[in-house]
Write a protein that holds these residues in place. Structure first.
Motif, PDB file in Angstrom:
ATOM      1  N   ASN A 195       1.112   9.284  16.586  1.00  0.00           N
ATOM      2  CA  ASN A 195       1.425  10.436  15.741  1.00  0.00           C
ATOM      3  C   ASN A 195       0.317  10.703  14.722  1.00  0.00           C
ATOM      4  O   ASN A 195       0.423  11.645  13.930  1.00  0.00           O
ATOM      5  CB  ASN A 195       2.760  10.238  15.018  1.00  0.00           C
ATOM      6  N   CYS A 196      -0.696   9.853  14.704  1.00  0.00           N
ATOM      7  CA  CYS A 196      -1.883  10.039  13.855  1.00  0.00           C
ATOM      8  C   CYS A 196      -1.521  10.169  12.377  1.00  0.00           C
ATOM      9  O   CYS A 196      -1.982  11.065  11.662  1.00  0.00           O
ATOM     10  CB  CYS A 196      -2.689  11.248  14.311  1.00  0.00           C
ATOM     11  N   ARG A 197      -0.691   9.242  11.885  1.00  0.00           N
ATOM     12  CA  ARG A 197      -0.275   9.311  10.486  1.00  0.00           C
ATOM     13  C   ARG A 197       0.088   7.916   9.986  1.00  0.00           C
ATOM     14  O   ARG A 197       0.263   6.982  10.760  1.00  0.00           O
ATOM     15  CB  ARG A 197       0.930  10.242  10.326  1.00  0.00           C
ATOM     16  N   ILE A 198       0.180   7.813   8.671  1.00  0.00           N
ATOM     17  CA  ILE A 198       0.691   6.618   8.003  1.00  0.00           C
ATOM     18  C   ILE A 198       2.035   6.991   7.388  1.00  0.00           C
ATOM     19  O   ILE A 198       2.173   8.027   6.743  1.00  0.00           O
ATOM     20  CB  ILE A 198      -0.257   6.152   6.879  1.00  0.00           C
ATOM     21  N   GLN A 199       3.032   6.132   7.570  1.00  0.00           N
ATOM     22  CA  GLN A 199       4.327   6.339   6.935  1.00  0.00           C
ATOM     23  C   GLN A 199       4.585   5.214   5.929  1.00  0.00           C
ATOM     24  O   GLN A 199       4.240   4.062   6.185  1.00  0.00           O
ATOM     25  CB  GLN A 199       5.461   6.391   7.962  1.00  0.00           C
ATOM     26  N   LYS A 200       5.215   5.562   4.816  1.00  0.00           N
ATOM     27  CA  LYS A 200       5.524   4.619   3.746  1.00  0.00           C
ATOM     28  C   LYS A 200       7.041   4.579   3.558  1.00  0.00           C
ATOM     29  O   LYS A 200       7.674   5.630   3.478  1.00  0.00           O
ATOM     30  CB  LYS A 200       4.837   5.038   2.459  1.00  0.00           C
ATOM     31  N   PHE A 201       7.568   3.342   3.481  1.00  0.00           N
ATOM     32  CA  PHE A 201       9.015   3.165   3.388  1.00  0.00           C
ATOM     33  C   PHE A 201       9.355   2.283   2.193  1.00  0.00           C
ATOM     34  O   PHE A 201       8.660   1.314   1.894  1.00  0.00           O
ATOM     35  CB  PHE A 201       9.561   2.496   4.650  1.00  0.00           C
ATOM     36  N   ALA A 202      10.463   2.626   1.519  1.00  0.00           N
ATOM     37  CA  ALA A 202      11.029   1.764   0.493  1.00  0.00           C
ATOM     38  C   ALA A 202      11.970   0.779   1.174  1.00  0.00           C
ATOM     39  O   ALA A 202      12.841   1.169   1.952  1.00  0.00           O
ATOM     40  CB  ALA A 202      11.797   2.587  -0.524  1.00  0.00           C
ATOM     41  N   VAL A 203      11.771  -0.498   0.907  1.00  0.00           N
ATOM     42  CA  VAL A 203      12.627  -1.524   1.521  1.00  0.00           C
ATOM     43  C   VAL A 203      13.335  -2.352   0.458  1.00  0.00           C
ATOM     44  O   VAL A 203      14.129  -3.194   0.796  1.00  0.00           O
ATOM     45  CB  VAL A 203      11.807  -2.439   2.451  1.00  0.00           C
TER      46      VAL A 203
END
Length: 203
Positions: A195-203
């Motif tokens: 998907n050519c992206r970086i995803q950021k998640f709160a854990v």
């Protein structure tokens, strides 16, 4: 540029499709490199001098990728990560497992398979199955991304805790996630490769 080392080959200090890298060990720190299609982990000092290596083609403890062709990159080892006890985790896609070693390369334990279910790394049987990127959080839990478009969390012994992700392009969906990293606040970053992206998640 400060320095560089390595060239194509099989001898000490040479590489065949090097993948993940991690810093750890004693003193100023050692450089650990996943030498993927040579089926080994090589260790260097900070200036690039070869120290030692371990691993070979096979499916036994301390071996890598023995269930696929010797030159197939899916065998690994792929990515590397240390926990706060100095144990080194490696991923191995074709076999569908995580192996854990001492900094000197002594095998400690392994877990995983390529089943298509929570705790397994399967779901993409062709091309590139299995676990790829991983990282370890501040309390020792191991996060592993797999080409089945899952990101999963495990205890240090490999006990499955939780996971998320499906194939897609919407937020929270993936197409072949690779590298993982955690920041100081515990937020999880995922390289969503196709998907050519970086995803950021709160854990």
């Amino acid at each position: 540029l400060l320095r560089e080392w390595g060239r194509s080959g099989k001898a000490d200090g040479e590489f065949d499709m090097p993948g993940g890298i991690a810093l750890g060990g004693e003193g100023e720190g050692r450089v650990y490199v996943a030498d993927q299609t040579n089926r080994r982990v090589q260790v260097f000092d900070p200036k690039g001098a070869f120290l030692f290596s371990w691993g070979r083609y096979g499916v036994g403890p301390g071996e890598f990728g023995g269930n696929t062709g010797p030159k197939n990159r899916t065998g690994g080892p792929h990515f590397l990560a240390f926990n706060d006890r100095g144990e080194l985790y490696t991923t191995e896609a074709s076999v569908g497992r995580v192996q854990v070693f001492t900094p000197e390369g002594k095998f400690l334990r392994a877990w995983g398979n390529n089943d298509d279910k929570p705790g397994g790394f399967g779901g993409r049987p062709k091309n590139l199955p299995g676990p790829i990127g991983l990282c370890v959080d501040r309390v020792g839990r191991v996060w592993v991304g797999a080409t089945s478009n899952r990101v999963q969390q495990f205890r240090p012994d490999g006990t499955y805790l939780r996971g998320f992700g499906v194939k897609g392009t919407a937020p929270g969906e993936f197409n072949t996630p690779h590298g993982l990293a955690l920041d100081r606040r515990g937020n999880l970053y995922v390289v969503d490769t196709l998907n050519c992206r970086i995803q950021k998640f709160a854990v």
